[in-house]
Design a protein around this motif. Structure first.
Motif, short mmCIF file in Angstrom:
data_model
loop_
_atom_site.label_atom_id
_atom_site.label_comp_id
_atom_site.label_asym_id
_atom_site.label_seq_id
_atom_site.Cartn_x
_atom_site.Cartn_y
_atom_site.Cartn_z
N PRO A 10 0.70 -1.34 -0.10
CA PRO A 10 0.00 0.04 -0.11
C PRO A 10 0.89 1.30 0.33
O PRO A 10 2.07 1.12 0.61
CB PRO A 10 -0.81 -0.06 1.40
N SER A 85 -8.93 7.25 -0.23
CA SER A 85 -8.39 5.87 0.09
C SER A 85 -9.16 4.76 -0.77
O SER A 85 -10.37 4.75 -0.49
CB SER A 85 -8.66 5.67 1.60
N VAL A 87 -8.45 1.44 -3.98
CA VAL A 87 -7.62 0.83 -4.63
C VAL A 87 -7.62 1.17 -6.29
O VAL A 87 -8.71 1.33 -6.77
CB VAL A 87 -7.70 -0.78 -4.59
N SER A 107 -3.08 -0.19 -3.74
CA SER A 107 -3.89 0.38 -2.28
C SER A 107 -3.40 1.57 -2.09
O SER A 107 -2.12 1.77 -1.55
CB SER A 107 -4.14 -0.53 -1.50
#
Lengths: 112, 115
Positions: A10, A85, A87, A107
């Motif tokens: 991420p 926030s 993906v 992500s």
């Protein structure tokens, strides 16, 4: 065959930070390029796209420029928000094809 | 304009069972594609239907099959379920012909868990 490579996640940022998510591709000809976003618990939705070299796609403060010389389509945003926030998926669609090729997704986590 | 809807949203099956997932395409869209999205992966193309016929298939075995109906809705059937079939199954629709810009319109998916 066609392929899309995205940076590993991420990616963790603080609110108002600058975002870059790298995407490079391999394809024959001149594909169309896309960024899709998937918010938690939802399907994918188109964020932006570019159909030819040097085109810049933009939406919701996000931008990406189709760079044929570096076969890249990096996603950028100047100031991220917590609501970003999600993906992010880079994808390409080769000319004459109706089946896009997706990257593995990156992500993004934005902290207040 | 009604978007792509999928059902059920979640389901749990056991190995060897069969499952049917359903999708209603967005209004005006005559092409439906199905994708499998394993955890942490991008969507993998299963197949596409156009005017009730399969017109493209990804690298999935024959136990993955589908249908498209005259109203352009679609079903994905998976027989002899395996543990690795656990994934989010996404349906996407697109308009046909000159209206197709390459953009896929996705539903929210059906999350299948195989135990």
């Amino acid at each position: 065959g066609d392929s899309v490579t995205q940076m590993e996640g991420p990616v963790t940022l603080s609110e108002e930070a600058f975002l870059t998510i790298n995407c490079t591709y391999t394809a024959t000809g001149y594909p169309s390029l896309f960024w899709y976003v998937q918010y938690p618990g939802e399907g994918l939705q188109l964020l932006l796209k570019a159909t030819k070299a040097d085109d810049k796609g933009s939406n919701k403060g996000f931008e990406a420029t189709y760079r044929k010389e570096t076969t890249s389509f990096h996603l950028e945003k100047g100031s991220v928000q917590v609501s970003d926030s999600a993906v992010y998926f880079c994808a390409l669609l080769s000319g004459g094809s109706y089946i896009p090729t997706f990257g593995r997704g990156t992500s993004l986590i934005v902290h207040p | 304009e009604t978007g792509v809807t999928q059902s059920p949203t979640h389901l749990i099956k056991t190995r060897g069972q069969q499952v049917t997932l359903r999708c209603s395409s967005q209004s005006g869209h005559n092409t439906v594609s199905w994708y499998q999205q394993a955890l942490g992966q991008g969507p993998q193309f299963i197949f596409q239907y156009y005017r009730e016929e399969e017109n493209g298939r990804g690298n999935f075995p024959p136990r993955f099959s589908g249908l498209q109906f005259p109203n352009y809705s679609s079903e994905l059937n998976v027989n002899a379920l395996e543990l690795d079939d656990s994934a989010l199954y996404l349906c996407a629709s697109t308009p046909g012909g000159s209206k197709n810009t390459g953009e896929l319109f996705f539903g929210e998916g059906s999350r299948l868990t195989v135990l």
